[in-house]
Design a protein around this motif. Structure first.
Motif, PDB file in Angstrom:
ATOM      1  N   UNK A  47      31.005  50.831  43.375  1.00  0.00           N
ATOM      2  CA  UNK A  47      31.516  49.488  43.672  1.00  0.00           C
ATOM      3  C   UNK A  47      32.914  49.275  43.103  1.00  0.00           C
ATOM      4  N   UNK A  48      33.207  49.891  41.973  1.00  0.00           N
ATOM      5  CA  UNK A  48      34.520  49.719  41.341  1.00  0.00           C
ATOM      6  C   UNK A  48      35.647  50.361  42.151  1.00  0.00           C
ATOM      7  N   UNK A  49      35.296  51.240  43.097  1.00  0.00           N
ATOM      8  CA  UNK A  49      36.303  51.929  43.920  1.00  0.00           C
ATOM      9  C   UNK A  49      36.461  51.278  45.298  1.00  0.00           C
ATOM     10  N   UNK A  50      35.748  50.182  45.531  1.00  0.00           N
ATOM     11  CA  UNK A  50      35.751  49.495  46.825  1.00  0.00           C
ATOM     12  C   UNK A  50      36.501  48.180  46.719  1.00  0.00           C
ATOM     13  N   UNK A  79      28.075  45.934  61.230  1.00  0.00           N
ATOM     14  CA  UNK A  79      27.498  46.136  59.904  1.00  0.00           C
ATOM     15  C   UNK A  79      28.482  46.998  59.132  1.00  0.00           C
ATOM     16  N   UNK A  80      29.018  46.463  58.037  1.00  0.00           N
ATOM     17  CA  UNK A  80      30.069  47.162  57.294  1.00  0.00           C
ATOM     18  C   UNK A  80      29.576  47.872  56.044  1.00  0.00           C
ATOM     19  N   UNK A  81      28.644  47.251  55.331  1.00  0.00           N
ATOM     20  CA  UNK A  81      28.224  47.842  54.066  1.00  0.00           C
ATOM     21  C   UNK A  81      26.835  47.372  53.680  1.00  0.00           C
ATOM     22  N   UNK A  82      26.263  48.091  52.746  1.00  0.00           N
ATOM     23  CA  UNK A  82      25.015  47.687  52.124  1.00  0.00           C
ATOM     24  C   UNK A  82      25.311  47.174  50.732  1.00  0.00           C
ATOM     25  N   UNK A  83      24.512  46.249  50.262  1.00  0.00           N
ATOM     26  CA  UNK A  83      24.706  45.698  48.925  1.00  0.00           C
ATOM     27  C   UNK A  83      23.451  45.880  48.085  1.00  0.00           C
ATOM     28  N   UNK A  88      28.749  45.854  46.494  1.00  0.00           N
ATOM     29  CA  UNK A  88      28.758  46.856  47.557  1.00  0.00           C
ATOM     30  C   UNK A  88      28.172  48.143  46.987  1.00  0.00           C
ATOM     31  N   UNK A  89      27.156  48.649  47.657  1.00  0.00           N
ATOM     32  CA  UNK A  89      26.424  49.847  47.234  1.00  0.00           C
ATOM     33  C   UNK A  89      26.845  51.069  48.051  1.00  0.00           C
ATOM     34  N   UNK A  90      27.075  50.854  49.334  1.00  0.00           N
ATOM     35  CA  UNK A  90      27.447  51.943  50.226  1.00  0.00           C
ATOM     36  C   UNK A  90      28.036  51.396  51.502  1.00  0.00           C
ATOM     37  N   UNK A  91      28.598  52.281  52.289  1.00  0.00           N
ATOM     38  CA  UNK A  91      29.258  51.855  53.513  1.00  0.00           C
ATOM     39  C   UNK A  91      28.631  52.556  54.720  1.00  0.00           C
TER      40      UNK A  91
END
Length: 134
Positions: A47-50, A79-83, A88-91
């Motif tokens: 998440x810190x890199x997003x 749908x852009x990402x999962x949380x 944000x957990x993943x894309x």
């Protein structure tokens, strides 16, 4: 590695300053519906890199289960990402603009895949979740 992504209409954009990991495709009925496809294509990020670059006001979040959700563009529905716990957990791999230099390493929940989908036997498959996610 810097990656960028955007929704279908281009009004929501993001960037990742880091690498993707643990790319997977989920074939459960929920992922089929949220991705409007036979399966998801998803990779985990830190998440810190997003960072959202544009259109954060156009995001809407749907909590699919406790602590987990998905974020979509209100305008085009991508749908852009999962949380996870509102971070944000993943894309979704389909919204990336560049080659992420990653391959899907496993297919999960193939026990509930659509009856019309054929997955080659040579692909790493798990009937439910993979052991590393349990």
């Amino acid at each position: 590695m810097k990656l960028t992504g955007e929704c279908f209409c281009g009004e929501v954009k993001y960037e990742i300053n880091g690498s993707l990991r643990d790319a997977r495709s989920c074939h459960c009925s929920r992922c089929r519906k949220v991705f409007s496809s036979q399966a998801s294509a998803y990779a985990v990020i830190d998440a810190s890199e997003f960072r959202w670059v544009k259109g954060v006001e156009l995001l809407t979040t749907f909590k699919s289960q406790k602590d987990f959700g998905f974020q979509f563009c209100k305008r085009c529905g991508s749908t852009l990402c999962g949380t996870y716990k509102d971070q944000v957990h993943g894309i979704t791999l389909g919204c990336l603009n560049e080659d992420p230099n990653i391959e899907i390493g496993r297919h999960i929940f193939v026990g509930s895949k659509a009856s019309w989908e054929v997955i080659p036997d040579s692909i790493v498959q798990y009937e439910k979740n993979s052991p590393e996610d349990s």
